[in-house]
Design a protein around this motif. Sequence first.
Motif, PDB file in Angstrom:
ATOM      1  N   THR A  26       0.849  -1.190   0.000  1.00  0.00           N
ATOM      2  CA  THR A  26       0.000   0.000   0.000  1.00  0.00           C
ATOM      3  C   THR A  26       0.888   1.245   0.000  1.00  0.00           C
ATOM      4  O   THR A  26       2.050   1.184   0.384  1.00  0.00           O
ATOM      5  CB  THR A  26      -0.921   0.058   1.235  1.00  0.00           C
ATOM      6  OG1 THR A  26      -0.111   0.006   2.415  1.00  0.00           O
ATOM      7  CG2 THR A  26      -1.907  -1.092   1.244  1.00  0.00           C
ATOM      8  N   GLY A  27       0.323   2.367  -0.437  1.00  0.00           N
ATOM      9  CA  GLY A  27       1.096   3.587  -0.574  1.00  0.00           C
ATOM     10  C   GLY A  27       1.695   4.063   0.739  1.00  0.00           C
ATOM     11  O   GLY A  27       1.023   4.072   1.763  1.00  0.00           O
ATOM     12  N   ARG A  28       2.953   4.472   0.689  1.00  0.00           N
ATOM     13  CA  ARG A  28       3.632   4.902   1.898  1.00  0.00           C
ATOM     14  C   ARG A  28       3.664   6.425   2.032  1.00  0.00           C
ATOM     15  O   ARG A  28       4.308   6.970   2.913  1.00  0.00           O
ATOM     16  CB  ARG A  28       5.101   4.386   1.898  1.00  0.00           C
ATOM     17  CG  ARG A  28       5.219   2.860   1.885  1.00  0.00           C
ATOM     18  CD  ARG A  28       4.715   2.268   3.170  1.00  0.00           C
ATOM     19  NE  ARG A  28       5.136   0.867   3.324  1.00  0.00           N
ATOM     20  CZ  ARG A  28       4.297  -0.171   3.276  1.00  0.00           C
ATOM     21  NH1 ARG A  28       3.004   0.026   3.054  1.00  0.00           N
ATOM     22  NH2 ARG A  28       4.746  -1.405   3.440  1.00  0.00           N
ATOM     23  N   GLY A  29       2.955   7.122   1.166  1.00  0.00           N
ATOM     24  CA  GLY A  29       2.960   8.578   1.195  1.00  0.00           C
ATOM     25  C   GLY A  29       1.878   9.176   2.055  1.00  0.00           C
ATOM     26  O   GLY A  29       1.789  10.389   2.218  1.00  0.00           O
ATOM     27  N   GLY A  30       1.045   8.324   2.629  1.00  0.00           N
ATOM     28  CA  GLY A  30      -0.019   8.828   3.489  1.00  0.00           C
ATOM     29  C   GLY A  30      -1.382   8.272   3.145  1.00  0.00           C
ATOM     30  O   GLY A  30      -2.251   8.179   3.991  1.00  0.00           O
ATOM     31  N   SER A  31      -1.589   7.881   1.890  1.00  0.00           N
ATOM     32  CA  SER A  31      -2.914   7.415   1.496  1.00  0.00           C
ATOM     33  C   SER A  31      -3.191   5.995   1.965  1.00  0.00           C
ATOM     34  O   SER A  31      -4.334   5.649   2.260  1.00  0.00           O
ATOM     35  CB  SER A  31      -3.044   7.451  -0.030  1.00  0.00           C
ATOM     36  OG  SER A  31      -2.158   6.500  -0.603  1.00  0.00           O
ATOM     37  N   GLY A  32      -2.141   5.166   1.997  1.00  0.00           N
ATOM     38  CA  GLY A  32      -2.361   3.765   2.318  1.00  0.00           C
ATOM     39  C   GLY A  32      -3.182   3.060   1.251  1.00  0.00           C
ATOM     40  O   GLY A  32      -3.773   2.022   1.510  1.00  0.00           O
TER      41      GLY A  32
END
Lengths: 71, 187, 403
Positions: free
Chosen positions: C50-56
């Motif tokens: 899953t995205g690690r930039g904050g969105s998950g």
Amino acid sequence: MSTRLHIDWTRCDGHGSCAELLPELLAVDDVGFPTVRTGDRDPLVPRRLEEAAEHAVRNCPLMALRTYDAS
Amino acid sequence: MNAAFWALGRGTGVVALVLFTVSLVLGILARSGRPVPWLGRFGTSDLHRTAALTGTGLVLAHVGTLYFDPYAQLKLVDVVFPFLGAYKPLWLGLGTLALDLLGVITIVSLLRHRVGPRVFKAVHWGTYALWPVALMHALGNGTNAGSGWFRALAVVCISAVVTAVGWRLTPSYGDRGWQRNPRRTAV
Amino acid sequence: MTTMTTTTGSTRRLLGGIQSDAVRHEATHGPLPQLGLDEVLALVEASGLTGRGGSGFPTAIKVRAVASGARRPVVVGNAMEGEPLSHKDTVLLDRSPHLVLDGLQVLARALRAKRAILAVGPEIDPGPAKAAAGGRRGLEVVHLDGGFVAGQETALVNQLNGRAAVPRDPFTRVTESGVDARPTLVLNAETLAQVALLARHGADWFRSAGTTDDPGTSLFTVSGAVARPGVVEADRGSRLSDVLEATEPREAAAVLVGGYHGAWVPARAIDVRLTRSDLTPWNAAVGAGVLHVLDDRTCPLRFAAHVADYLAGESAAQCGPCINGLPRMASDLHRLAACVRDPQLPDAIVRMAALVKGRGACAHPDGTARFIGSTLEVFRDHTAAHLQGWCPSTMRPTMRGVS
């Protein structure tokens, strides 16, 4: 075939025509910007309000509204 | 018959000018975002558009009747290209210019949902050029220009526009009547 | 900024030492496999990344969306790091730029991307990344401008398109039309690094850390009342207390999970697992892994008021509800922090928070509302004291402007 109303907030300047034409769906906050009565981001437009919604879309002076097929 | 054309030609022109004056003032009122009693915000925009479109229709009638009036000596080229006319070329030319501007503004306005808000807004600013050009055309070219009632009418129209534009230029106009922080916008 | 791993037994995956040298990088991680689109899709899907930039957001869904476009897409690595409390992308680009670029390369190749761009934020030195990209064909490293919202997906796309670094109306998804009007895949730099490891070691290896629903490791930035602030790599789903352990926290009153758009977890719940389900009762989410520890000598309301000021100032100012609502919440929070005895204040703040949610082109007002709402909720007793005229953190009444 369900329709939703989308507000482009980068265009909206709180003119208020939309809330006049679609009062069942939209109200206005205390600085003039529209609020959706249901609390949704893009509210569902009931069939009987579809015409009024199209009216609101066409008459927004900043073209900040659109409807789309949400099915 | 000719007299009828001439009268109709002038009459449509005068009424069109009045309607454009009404449209300009209503446009400023609509843009102000202030609620207008009985009309409402939507009603104000709607009336602004209706007045403009009716005025446009009358302008077409104005040009049409004058084209068919031999006294006016209007050639087809004069309808599109300004300042080439035989009768009072300068003032007629202004009319042609106004017609050209009106054409572009009307078409873009009707297609505003296609061209997008930026293009629409830029072209719409042209109405501030359109109105004085149309007025000067009416004052210079119009046969009635010298007569009292037309002068009075012109004074009323000019006063209305000057008042509205004056209001338009005040700093508090832009907040649409609300106490709020301004948005930073590209449009 | 120190970097370290936790003691929960996960290997150093992302932070495996300084690897700016391409040769050492390949010696450590092995050669980068050349994968076709189907292979990449299968890999990313099986991994559950899953995205690690904050969105998950599930990465596989994003990749699939861009792969099905008619035009050749653009792949963008997001290393903007607009969140002031986050330093993981800085550290990643400093220590393992090759890993990030590997991820970009793998995806760009598989998707037959027209362009592959690593967007580096203004606070980060692009030198190591540019050096690492020097030996590779077709990868662009750009050093961009902007503040808090510049890392938002559409704001980043706007900036790459030469426009102002502010969000656009989300109606058109960037996966449909983004950079150069092409389908655009925007992934956080850390997500790309994870993809690079995935490509080499496979989905089973990836899933050997973390949980079933949220596998792998991720980077956490720990700041605040800790002796050794820094970036920590830990398994997904670790306990908050375990992630914090190596940073040597002082007596925490609460931990802000998720940065300035996050929510508070009070000290009594410090053992909470950093998973979606366990954090939901606190209205929190892992986000980009920011963990800020607040001790009980710092007034949470004053802290929140300053954060609210910052967030109000960072608004793109495009949307009426945001540019009007956020300053009002900040100003009310300041009054609350100053122990102004107005019992209406908490309600006024909560009402404004509800009013700004969902009414903007991006999630800036929503995140701000969540943070402020969480502050009033978790620090309910503290707030009550302020309304009585005194602050439990400083143990004395505070006056406006003095703390």
